[in-house]
Write an enzyme that holds these catalytic residues in place. Structure first.
Site, short mmCIF file in Angstrom:
data_model
loop_
_atom_site.label_atom_id
_atom_site.label_comp_id
_atom_site.label_asym_id
_atom_site.label_seq_id
_atom_site.Cartn_x
_atom_site.Cartn_y
_atom_site.Cartn_z
N HIS A 1 0.45 4.90 4.79
CA HIS A 1 -0.10 5.22 3.27
C HIS A 1 0.35 6.60 3.06
O HIS A 1 0.75 7.11 2.03
CB HIS A 1 -1.67 5.26 3.28
CG HIS A 1 -2.12 3.99 3.21
ND1 HIS A 1 -3.57 3.74 3.19
CD2 HIS A 1 -1.63 2.66 3.13
CE1 HIS A 1 -3.78 2.53 3.26
NE2 HIS A 1 -2.76 1.78 3.10
N SER B 1 0.59 -1.15 -0.01
CA SER B 1 0.04 -0.06 -0.04
C SER B 1 0.84 1.44 -0.01
O SER B 1 0.56 2.23 -0.71
CB SER B 1 -1.06 -0.02 1.12
OG SER B 1 -1.88 -0.99 1.17
#
Length: 512
Positions: A340, A289
């Site tokens: 993220h 991610s």
């Protein structure tokens, strides 16, 4: 003359003012141009048509407003200004001036259509308005007739310039063919299969064994855990979502930046994501991610470097998808949003270090490199300084369980007891500590901790059972029976509890 003026204005707008063609009619008598970055005139519509009645003129302007609304939505503009140019031999036969006197507003008021009629009797005056609007000279020869060859030459120049500019812009997205994107997809799928075969991709000990981000082990010196989580995924859904995102975003970024720039961006973004997770999330984590958000970051850098092209091609879609993903990260528990955001920052910075293919901005690139090096250096220094709260009790418990599974009881004992000196242990951690004490023969300490466990959590049946075993080993059968009986009451389905209670009762009967 009307055809000459039509193409001369089209050439002026396309070549000199860099308008782009939205659409051209089959007979090339109607053309829509756009330059959304122009605040005063985002869209120009040119029509070569011999006007007859003003009613037709009004209906046409209304249709232009409707089409302008569709264009406004496509480019996500709050308002749109359309310049509508008619090229006609003569004006309408009836009264028409009032229809052109004021700009026409769409029903929602977001599209403004300003119309200018260019006809033989007013051509110089009308085109003068156009020159004033764009603050530039048209260089038009006002003659009664113009040769077909001259008009064709102007037409070709206008269309050729538009096509070449479109090709040049499109070539930006074709700099490299995806290669490393597919390599990373293959690696993460293969690693998932390895994890499943080794014990399961959701099994904590398996994840730690194969390199998931785990702060206690990073602090012990396993630096490679800043990189290995990029190819590890927890469960099939996690793998599927990240693989799908990588397929779309990775190929886009690799085409835009080229193969080796993409490789650098992806790895640096992945590292940045793990580093941010290391600093702000003590939980065990893994996944691509952070690196995928790095692809978002690289696209945002492209937006900064080429804002016009970005907004015309990728802008709104990329920002919407990015916003949705960040919103999920902030609202759904269990998502490593620190990773993220760290990946997003890493992708933006690493793209800035290389800039765009075939482009150089040495000072800017050096500044990005300096920021990247400084950010990594100070982040690592802070992380390993002991000032950051990088390890929570859950992490300590997971590591202790792994030591116990490997029969490394002394390491598990040291880990839990050391943590217990600074923080109050939960019932689960105290139970694990007592288990290591039993294995190490420290029975008095184990008894003390087990009694604390049942005081903290009266339904902790394993604690009662272990107390029963300790007292049974010490030949204190009465206390052993009390705790064994309680364990059976709390978990009557456990056969080992029943057998131990039966054995204690047997010895008590024999003693009687």
């Amino acid at each position: 003359m009307e055809e000459y003026l039509f193409w001369k204005v089209a050439e002026f707008l396309i070549v000199k003012k860099e308008y782009r063609i939205l659409q051209v009619s089959q007979n090339q008598g109607e053309m829509w141009l756009e330059k959304t970055e122009n605040k005063h005139t985002q869209v120009v519509r040119l029509l070569q048509y011999n006007l007859d009645w003003s009613n037709w003129l009004q209906r046409d302007i209304m249709l232009i407003a409707d089409n302008g609304e569709r264009i406004r939505k496509k480019f996500a503009k709050g308002e749109l200004k359309v310049l509508n140019l008619y090229f006609s031999a003569y004006p309408p036969v009836d009264d028409y001036e009032f229809r052109l006197a004021e700009p026409y507003l769409s029903e929602n008021g977001k599209v403004t259509v300003e119309s200018i009629l260019v006809e033989r009797s007013n051509a110089e005056e009308a085109l003068g308005k156009l020159e004033n609007r764009f603050d530039d000279q048209l260089s038009i020869e006002f003659a009664e007739q113009h040769s077909g060859e001259a008009i064709e030459s102007i037409q070709k120049n206008a269309l050729f310039s538009a096509v070449e500019r479109a090709k040049e812009e499109q070539s930006v997205f074709q700099y490299g063919k995806p290669f490393f994107t597919y390599i990373f997809i293959a690696i993460q799928v293969l690693m998932f299969l390895v994890l499943e075969a080794a014990g399961g991709s959701t099994d904590t000990s398996t994840l730690i064994k194969f390199g998931a981000k785990f702060n206690p082990l990073i602090l012990e010196g396993e630096w490679w855990r800043f990189f290995t989580p990029i190819i590890i995924h927890i469960g099939l859904l996690h793998l599927f979502m990240n693989t799908l995102a990588l397929y779309y975003l990775g190929t886009m970024v690799e085409r835009l930046y080229g193969n080796f720039r993409f490789l650098f961006i992806y790895i640096v973004a992945g590292f940045s994501g793990v580093l941010a997770s290391f600093l702000y999330s003590p939980n065990l984590s893994a996944g691509a991610s952070g690196a995928i958000f790095g692809c978002f970051g690289a696209l945002l850098y492209f937006g900064v470097a080429k804002p016009r092209l970005f907004w015309r091609t990728l802008g709104l879609n990329i920002l919407v998808v990015l916003g949705i993903n960040l919103a999920f990260g902030f609202t759904i528990p269990g998502i490593d949003n620190a990773g993220h955001i760290g990946g997003l920052f890493g992708g933006f910075i690493s793209a800035g270090i290389f800039h765009l293919p075939k482009k150089r901005r040495p000072l800017l690139q050096t500044a990005f490199l300096a920021v990247a090096v400084a950010a990594i250096f100070f982040s690592l220094q802070y992380g390993f300084s002991g000032k950051a709260d990088l390890v929570d009790e859950r992490s300590i418990l997971v590591l202790a369980q792994n030591h116990v599974q490997a029969e490394e009881y002394q390491q598990a004992y040291d880990l839990l007891s050391q943590y217990g000196k600074t923080e109050q242990l939960s019932s689960e951690s105290l139970f694990m500590l007592s288990f290591t004490e039993i294995k190490l023969g420290r029975l008095e300490e184990a008894k003390s901790n087990l009694l604390k466990v049942i005081e903290m959590k009266p339904d902790f049946h394993e604690a009662y059972y272990n107390l029963a075993l300790i007292f049974f080993d010490e030949k204190n059968l009465d206390l052993a029976r009390i705790y064994a009986k309680k364990a059976v009451e709390l978990n009557p389905g456990k056969e080992s509890y029943k057998k131990t209670l039966e054995q204690i009762n047997y010895y008590l009967e024999e003693a009687a």
